[in-house]
Design a protein around this motif. Sequence first.
Motif, mmCIF file in Angstrom:
data_model
loop_
_atom_site.group_PDB
_atom_site.id
_atom_site.type_symbol
_atom_site.label_atom_id
_atom_site.label_comp_id
_atom_site.label_asym_id
_atom_site.label_seq_id
_atom_site.Cartn_x
_atom_site.Cartn_y
_atom_site.Cartn_z
ATOM 1 N N THR A 91 -5.629 1.412 -5.360
ATOM 2 C CA THR A 91 -4.578 0.407 -5.528
ATOM 3 C C THR A 91 -5.147 -1.004 -5.664
ATOM 4 N N VAL A 92 -5.968 -1.439 -4.698
ATOM 5 C CA VAL A 92 -6.479 -2.813 -4.737
ATOM 6 C C VAL A 92 -7.407 -3.024 -5.933
ATOM 7 N N LYS A 93 -8.403 -2.168 -6.090
ATOM 8 C CA LYS A 93 -9.376 -2.379 -7.172
ATOM 9 C C LYS A 93 -8.724 -2.320 -8.563
ATOM 10 N N PRO A 94 -7.876 -1.344 -8.865
ATOM 11 C CA PRO A 94 -7.220 -1.365 -10.185
ATOM 12 C C PRO A 94 -6.388 -2.615 -10.418
ATOM 13 N N TYR A 95 -5.718 -3.108 -9.372
ATOM 14 C CA TYR A 95 -4.947 -4.343 -9.519
ATOM 15 C C TYR A 95 -5.875 -5.513 -9.857
ATOM 16 N N VAL A 96 -6.972 -5.642 -9.130
ATOM 17 C CA VAL A 96 -7.906 -6.747 -9.356
ATOM 18 C C VAL A 96 -8.509 -6.650 -10.757
ATOM 19 N N GLY A 142 -10.492 -10.673 -0.369
ATOM 20 C CA GLY A 142 -10.287 -10.457 1.059
ATOM 21 C C GLY A 142 -9.003 -9.681 1.294
ATOM 22 N N ILE A 143 -9.118 -8.537 1.939
ATOM 23 C CA ILE A 143 -7.976 -7.665 2.216
ATOM 24 C C ILE A 143 -7.585 -7.864 3.673
ATOM 25 N N ASP A 144 -6.417 -8.419 3.915
ATOM 26 C CA ASP A 144 -5.995 -8.675 5.295
ATOM 27 C C ASP A 144 -5.935 -7.378 6.100
ATOM 28 N N ASN A 145 -6.198 -7.495 7.397
ATOM 29 C CA ASN A 145 -5.960 -6.360 8.285
ATOM 30 C C ASN A 145 -4.491 -6.351 8.725
ATOM 31 N N TYR A 202 -6.991 4.577 4.117
ATOM 32 C CA TYR A 202 -7.293 3.185 3.777
ATOM 33 C C TYR A 202 -8.229 3.099 2.574
ATOM 34 N N GLN A 203 -9.221 3.997 2.496
ATOM 35 C CA GLN A 203 -10.135 3.949 1.364
ATOM 36 C C GLN A 203 -9.401 4.215 0.050
ATOM 37 N N ARG A 204 -8.387 5.079 0.083
ATOM 38 C CA ARG A 204 -7.615 5.339 -1.127
ATOM 39 C C ARG A 204 -6.821 4.099 -1.525
ATOM 40 N N PHE A 205 -6.343 3.354 -0.547
ATOM 41 C CA PHE A 205 -5.674 2.083 -0.823
ATOM 42 C C PHE A 205 -6.619 1.120 -1.527
ATOM 43 N N VAL A 206 -7.841 0.994 -1.011
ATOM 44 C CA VAL A 206 -8.812 0.072 -1.598
ATOM 45 C C VAL A 206 -9.211 0.524 -3.003
ATOM 46 N N SER A 251 0.851 -1.184 0.000
ATOM 47 C CA SER A 251 0.000 0.000 0.000
ATOM 48 C C SER A 251 0.890 1.238 0.000
ATOM 49 N N PRO A 252 0.985 1.950 -1.127
ATOM 50 C CA PRO A 252 1.764 3.192 -1.121
ATOM 51 C C PRO A 252 1.132 4.267 -0.252
ATOM 52 N N GLN A 253 -0.185 4.173 -0.041
ATOM 53 C CA GLN A 253 -0.873 5.174 0.771
ATOM 54 C C GLN A 253 -0.575 4.989 2.256
ATOM 55 N N LEU A 254 -0.586 3.743 2.721
ATOM 56 C CA LEU A 254 -0.424 3.448 4.145
ATOM 57 C C LEU A 254 1.013 3.091 4.522
ATOM 58 N N LYS A 255 1.870 2.940 3.501
ATOM 59 C CA LYS A 255 3.282 2.607 3.745
ATOM 60 C C LYS A 255 3.434 1.263 4.450
ATOM 61 N N ASN A 256 2.609 0.295 4.091
ATOM 62 C CA ASN A 256 2.738 -1.050 4.640
ATOM 63 C C ASN A 256 2.312 -2.054 3.580
#
Length: 354
Positions: A222-227, A188-191, A215-219, A118-123
């Motif tokens: 980042t996550v949705k475009p990847y999927v 499923g996005i791990d916590n 976190y919403q920006r990550f979802v 996650s580039p937004q959350l740095k993790n």
Amino acid sequence: MTLARLTLAAAGLLPLAATATATTVRVHYDSPDGGVSIRGDKGPMSWSKGVAAKSDDGKVWTYSWPDELGDVVMKPVLGEDKVAIGGTYKLAAGSTRDIYPFFGAPFGKVRIIPDFASPQLKNSRKLRIYLPPSYEENRAKRYPVLYMHDGQNLFDARTAAFGAEWGIDETVNRLVATGAMEEIIVVGIDNTFSRIDEYTPCCDPQYGGGQLDTYQRFVVDTVKPYVDSTLRTMPGKESTAIMGSSLGGIASVWIAQKNAGVFSKAGALSGSFWWNKQELVTALPPRLPVKFYLDAGTVKDGLGDTIRMRDAMLRQGYRQDADLFYHAAEGAGHNEKSWAARVDKPLTWFFPWQ
């Protein structure tokens, strides 16, 4: 037109021009040798014997019948007797319908993407992606997507909190096989150790929080475009949902409220609507074009807070069973076992068969 001429036209022995219009089904399935036939409840079709569909390329199989037959319920068959898995298809008279069946075992598979950054959350964290039964069998098909939080708890008791999983894969397999819901992809996005912060807006007097906007920006970014770029998804908002429980429940509602152009469905099982003195209830935005599922158990599960959220949404113009589904789970508590027992409700409401 007489019944005899209707039967001949439906069987392809009279030109369809002899009728006003025709109802047509197009079955998308790669079957160069076995062929596809249609079983149904009217005309030359029956539930015991199929009528052969035609194909020029062995990949799209077409069959038409006069619309005078009215609405027709049908199912495709592979070869002589392999009937498609799932429910039946009802075609309105005069319509043309594309369907994407599968005929193999009704069991999806879970794929794990490790160290998803996650580039937004740095993790980073794992993505646990359920691919539906037909994903490898029918490569012409694309799928709606459900994004879920707390990915560790969804599919595997060995990684789930307190050793209890939601059993999302088993539940979706069963609902698809019985014709209760459409096939979907579940992401499923791990916590992480920052779960409370990531799943909450700012800021509860006792628990703090406040990273949900990031976190919403990550979802969303980042996550949705990847999927969507790596899997055969239906990326539009009408085919995209988000859901979670507890803090993941309010995160789902909040994210859908902020991204109504991305998500058309959001679910909160045992949502923590007590957060920050019920901020999500008191600061509810105007009615949005999103379907919301809300529930809570009757045993120490914040039912009163969920009822207050439901009532606030009703005052905003949401309608029960139309764009709001509220459910009180009798005897249920705040745990994965309780959520697993009723997750079929939002699944079938969000993604009903056909």
